[in-house]
Design a protein around this motif. Structure first.
Motif, PDB file in Angstrom:
ATOM      1  N   UNK A 113       0.849  -1.186   0.000  1.00 13.69           N
ATOM      2  CA  UNK A 113       0.000   0.000   0.000  1.00 13.69           C
ATOM      3  C   UNK A 113       0.890   1.243   0.000  1.00 13.69           C
ATOM      4  N   UNK A 114       0.663   2.101  -0.981  1.00 12.67           N
ATOM      5  CA  UNK A 114       1.421   3.350  -1.044  1.00 12.67           C
ATOM      6  C   UNK A 114       0.493   4.497  -0.700  1.00 12.67           C
ATOM      7  N   UNK A 115       0.880   5.262   0.304  1.00 13.76           N
ATOM      8  CA  UNK A 115       0.003   6.337   0.777  1.00 13.76           C
ATOM      9  C   UNK A 115      -0.677   5.900   2.052  1.00 13.76           C
ATOM     10  N   UNK A 116      -0.131   6.314   3.172  1.00 12.65           N
ATOM     11  CA  UNK A 116      -0.587   5.795   4.463  1.00 12.65           C
ATOM     12  C   UNK A 116      -1.448   6.825   5.168  1.00 12.65           C
ATOM     13  N   UNK A 117      -2.382   7.409   4.435  1.00 16.00           N
ATOM     14  CA  UNK A 117      -3.336   8.334   5.030  1.00 16.00           C
ATOM     15  C   UNK A 117      -4.593   7.592   5.453  1.00 16.00           C
ATOM     16  N   UNK A 118      -5.714   8.301   5.468  1.00 17.18           N
ATOM     17  CA  UNK A 118      -6.966   7.708   5.912  1.00 17.18           C
ATOM     18  C   UNK A 118      -7.389   6.520   5.069  1.00 17.18           C
ATOM     19  N   UNK A 119      -7.308   6.638   3.755  1.00 21.10           N
ATOM     20  CA  UNK A 119      -7.780   5.575   2.867  1.00 21.10           C
ATOM     21  C   UNK A 119      -6.828   4.376   2.888  1.00 21.10           C
ATOM     22  N   UNK A 120      -5.538   4.633   2.694  1.00 22.47           N
ATOM     23  CA  UNK A 120      -4.551   3.554   2.641  1.00 22.47           C
ATOM     24  C   UNK A 120      -4.522   2.726   3.918  1.00 22.47           C
ATOM     25  N   UNK A 121      -4.633   3.404   5.049  1.00 23.74           N
ATOM     26  CA  UNK A 121      -4.539   2.669   6.313  1.00 23.74           C
ATOM     27  C   UNK A 121      -5.747   1.773   6.536  1.00 23.74           C
ATOM     28  N   UNK A 122      -6.933   2.257   6.197  1.00 24.31           N
ATOM     29  CA  UNK A 122      -8.130   1.429   6.397  1.00 24.31           C
ATOM     30  C   UNK A 122      -8.082   0.204   5.463  1.00 24.31           C
ATOM     31  N   UNK A 123      -7.700   0.422   4.212  1.00 21.91           N
ATOM     32  CA  UNK A 123      -7.621  -0.723   3.295  1.00 21.91           C
ATOM     33  C   UNK A 123      -6.533  -1.694   3.726  1.00 21.91           C
ATOM     34  N   UNK A 124      -5.360  -1.178   4.117  1.00 24.65           N
ATOM     35  CA  UNK A 124      -4.286  -2.059   4.587  1.00 24.65           C
ATOM     36  C   UNK A 124      -4.743  -2.902   5.774  1.00 24.65           C
ATOM     37  N   UNK A 125      -5.417  -2.231   6.678  1.00 22.00           N
ATOM     38  CA  UNK A 125      -5.906  -2.885   7.899  1.00 22.00           C
ATOM     39  C   UNK A 125      -6.862  -4.036   7.559  1.00 22.00           C
ATOM     40  N   UNK A 141     -13.188   3.427  14.331  1.00 15.65           N
ATOM     41  CA  UNK A 141     -14.081   3.210  13.202  1.00 15.65           C
ATOM     42  C   UNK A 141     -15.503   2.954  13.664  1.00 15.65           C
ATOM     43  N   UNK A 142     -16.452   3.662  13.045  1.00 18.27           N
ATOM     44  CA  UNK A 142     -17.858   3.413  13.384  1.00 18.27           C
ATOM     45  C   UNK A 142     -18.291   2.058  12.844  1.00 18.27           C
ATOM     46  N   UNK A 143     -17.719   1.656  11.729  1.00 20.75           N
ATOM     47  CA  UNK A 143     -18.121   0.404  11.101  1.00 20.75           C
ATOM     48  C   UNK A 143     -17.510  -0.799  11.812  1.00 20.75           C
ATOM     49  N   UNK A 144     -16.244  -0.699  12.176  1.00 19.02           N
ATOM     50  CA  UNK A 144     -15.520  -1.875  12.690  1.00 19.02           C
ATOM     51  C   UNK A 144     -15.209  -1.789  14.174  1.00 19.02           C
ATOM     52  N   UNK A 145     -15.509  -0.647  14.799  1.00 20.10           N
ATOM     53  CA  UNK A 145     -15.061  -0.432  16.170  1.00 20.10           C
ATOM     54  C   UNK A 145     -13.613   0.040  16.192  1.00 20.10           C
ATOM     55  N   UNK A 146     -13.047   0.124  17.403  1.00 25.00           N
ATOM     56  CA  UNK A 146     -11.674   0.600  17.494  1.00 25.00           C
ATOM     57  C   UNK A 146     -10.705  -0.556  17.288  1.00 25.00           C
ATOM     58  N   UNK A 147      -9.524  -0.214  16.793  1.00 29.46           N
ATOM     59  CA  UNK A 147      -8.541  -1.264  16.579  1.00 29.46           C
ATOM     60  C   UNK A 147      -7.183  -0.662  16.346  1.00 29.46           C
ATOM     61  N   UNK A 148      -6.190  -1.545  16.286  1.00 34.43           N
ATOM     62  CA  UNK A 148      -4.877  -1.043  15.889  1.00 34.43           C
ATOM     63  C   UNK A 148      -4.366  -1.916  14.758  1.00 34.43           C
ATOM     64  N   UNK A 149      -3.488  -1.350  13.988  1.00 35.48           N
ATOM     65  CA  UNK A 149      -3.034  -2.012  12.768  1.00 35.48           C
ATOM     66  C   UNK A 149      -1.525  -1.807  12.621  1.00 35.48           C
ATOM     67  N   UNK A 150      -0.816  -2.921  12.683  1.00 32.50           N
ATOM     68  CA  UNK A 150       0.619  -2.894  12.450  1.00 32.50           C
ATOM     69  C   UNK A 150       0.864  -3.615  11.125  1.00 32.50           C
ATOM     70  N   UNK A 151       1.266  -2.906  10.096  1.00 31.72           N
ATOM     71  CA  UNK A 151       1.510  -3.567   8.812  1.00 31.72           C
ATOM     72  C   UNK A 151       2.609  -4.621   8.962  1.00 31.72           C
ATOM     73  N   UNK A 188      -7.355  -5.539   4.711  1.00 33.27           N
ATOM     74  CA  UNK A 188      -6.742  -6.587   3.884  1.00 33.27           C
ATOM     75  C   UNK A 188      -5.904  -7.511   4.756  1.00 33.27           C
ATOM     76  N   UNK A 189      -5.220  -6.973   5.720  1.00 34.26           N
ATOM     77  CA  UNK A 189      -4.434  -7.815   6.631  1.00 34.26           C
ATOM     78  C   UNK A 189      -5.369  -8.711   7.446  1.00 34.26           C
ATOM     79  N   UNK A 190      -6.451  -8.115   7.941  1.00 34.61           N
ATOM     80  CA  UNK A 190      -7.440  -8.908   8.688  1.00 34.61           C
ATOM     81  C   UNK A 190      -8.016 -10.001   7.786  1.00 34.61           C
ATOM     82  N   UNK A 191      -8.166  -9.684   6.499  1.00 35.49           N
ATOM     83  CA  UNK A 191      -8.677 -10.669   5.544  1.00 35.49           C
ATOM     84  C   UNK A 191      -7.648 -11.734   5.163  1.00 35.49           C
ATOM     85  N   UNK A 192      -6.446 -11.601   5.659  1.00 35.25           N
ATOM     86  CA  UNK A 192      -5.466 -12.666   5.435  1.00 35.25           C
ATOM     87  C   UNK A 192      -4.303 -12.310   4.526  1.00 35.25           C
TER      88      UNK A 192
END
Lengths: 329, 329
Positions: free
Chosen positions: A8-20, A49-59, A22-26
């Motif tokens: 993922x290139x671009x670690x702003x709001x969009x990139x981080x949510x998708x990275x997160x 996140x309102x949709x997923x709740x709170x979480x943390x994401x380490x790529x 996708x990692x959860x998806x395996x």
């Protein structure tokens, strides 16, 4: 199922949510972080996140540049580009400049606007490009701190500049694999049979609310819609974009009437709490470059090429350029 | 020659220069001063003029309100109204509200824009109105301190809302007497046979440079004309006003081609030192109301009435309203 490797290139709001997700998806998710590199490398993202709740994401891997991400001959199935597209500032494809990647690597462009694919197609003609339209409400409020709303849907389709191309079985599989990754991570994802049509539909809102919010003295959606006559001007501007888009994709941009489109794109914002702050308005307030080239200029270029009149967009684009040139100076 | 008695309402840059020159020309000049009343009453105006050199001007009488100027049954031959016309804020004719003056008193409106006379005609239907177009470069830099440039010319003509009216000998004399006063004071003045045509010609510049300078991030003439594409947008906007004006006055607004008009109104501003700061820009920077009703709205109203398309002016007007509503709030 083989684990997909995604950069993922671009670690702003969009990139981080998708990275997160996708990692959860395996998937195995690497991220290129620029301004927030130190924070993400050390502690990752904190997501509310309102949709997923709170979480943390380490790529799985964090890099400070795209070049580093390819240093040890790393291979990726998909490169998700989630940066802003600012061709007037730099070639958007330069985010991958000097990176050596296989022809099989798919470039997924999660960017707003029209004509965003051309820059990447010119730079990497051998690679397949997926053009993606994101419906997501997310922002990085400070380094590594992400606020995400209710929505997380993505449509994408193969970018086919050559009319003779078509979906091969291999391309179908490549698309479906990515859809599966997203869906496993709880994101809405689908392959669109006409992604350009969807891209144009999205730019109806972006080409109107975005620049007008800036030019109207820096006004959010509620302030705009409370001003006498402003809703009509927004509608007129939307109708211009609709006409241009229809001339380009050679069909209606949706199955809805114009009034139904207004009912989707405008009326829900009347008195909405909290109001919407369009991305250009946020950029304007932070004195950052605005995406006027892909959201306005490329739209106007099509209008001129196809002989569609677009007086509102032309005035709006000219004024946006002027406003930006003053604060970037 | 009998000495003319003149009351000037609005003691800013324009009112003070006219008052000064009329007094020098031999008229008895009274002035209504609002915010600068104390200063003018005590020490008068200090004027720094490129045309006339430096000077000071003490009006024959100084009043803090128009009502006071009529208190002792004072009579005036001419009332010069040099205030801004802001019908969306208050009825412009209210500057004379409650004032009792003879039917023979002539109201001279030295104001920009279209339709400025209607407010006074409605309020004082018995009085003759002179509609005046001023070509003057002047400003009050602080209370009582006036800076004036090279130019001081005035055209005026009888406001004739009723097509059956014409110049009687008495009206001719009334106009010529005022011309004589101005000329005696070293100001250029003439009676125009078609003052509405001149008024429309002047609004070509005002309806374009004025609001665009505000919307373009607050840009002076040099900044505007250095921006790619901006000169063309200004031209397109001017062409709209020209079309509307021609439809209203039923003849060309001048004997010049459009390119010659640009050569008069735009090209001399390229790189001009010092740059021009249009009055709306100055109002915007000082968070004061802008004259958008008479310079834009009344122009657009004519366009709608006569079926002339004016997309640029409509967008510009809408955005100016928005910008003003934000800073006046």
């Amino acid at each position: 199922m083989v684990q997909s490797k995604i950069l993922v290139i671009g670690a702003g709001g969009v990139g981080s949510i998708y990275g997160w997700r996708l990692q959860i998806g395996g998937a195995h998710v690497s991220m290129v972080c620029r301004s927030n590199f130190r924070t993400i490398k050390d502690v990752g993202f904190h997501i509310s996140s309102k949709k997923y709740g709170d979480g943390s994401f380490l790529p799985d891997m964090v890099y400070s540049s795209a070049k580093d991400a390819f240093e040890d001959d790393q291979k990726y199935d998909y490169i998700l580009v989630c940066t802003k597209s600012l061709p007037n500032i730099m070639n958007p494809a330069d985010v991958l400049k000097g990176c050596k990647f296989a022809e099989g690597t798919v470039i997924v462009l999660v960017q707003n606007g029209i004509g965003i694919e051309t820059y990447f197609h010119d730079a990497f003609p051998q690679n397949r490009i997926l053009s993606a339209v994101a419906y997501i409400d997310t922002k990085q409020s400070k380094d590594g701190l992400i606020e995400h709303g209710e929505r997380n849907d993505l449509s994408f389709g193969l970018y086919m500049p050559n009319k003779l191309e078509f979906y091969t079985d291999q391309n179908r599989k490549m698309c479906n694999d990515l859809v599966d990754c997203f869906i496993a991570g709880g994101a809405g994802a689908k392959v669109s049979e006409n992604i350009q049509r969807e891209r144009w539909f999205k730019v109806i809102w972006n080409s109107s609310f975005n620049p007008i919010s800036v030019l109207a003295g820096g006004s959010n959606s509620t302030e705009l819609l409370n001003m006498d006559g402003m809703e009509n001007m927004i509608k007129d501007t939307m109708l211009e974009t609709i006409s241009i888009g229809e001339a380009v994709v050679k069909m209606p941009l949706s199955n809805f009437s114009n009034e139904e489109i207004f009912g989707m794109l405008i009326y829900p914002l009347r008195g909405r709490v909290p109001p919407v702050y369009p991305s250009m308005l946020v950029d304007f307030e932070n004195k950052r470059p605005m995406e006027h080239e892909v959201i306005l200029k490329n739209v106007i270029n099509y209008a001129d090429e196809l002989g569609v009149k677009t007086p509102n967009l032309k005035v709006i684009y000219q004024l946006i350029l002027a406003v930006e040139s003053k604060y970037l100076k």
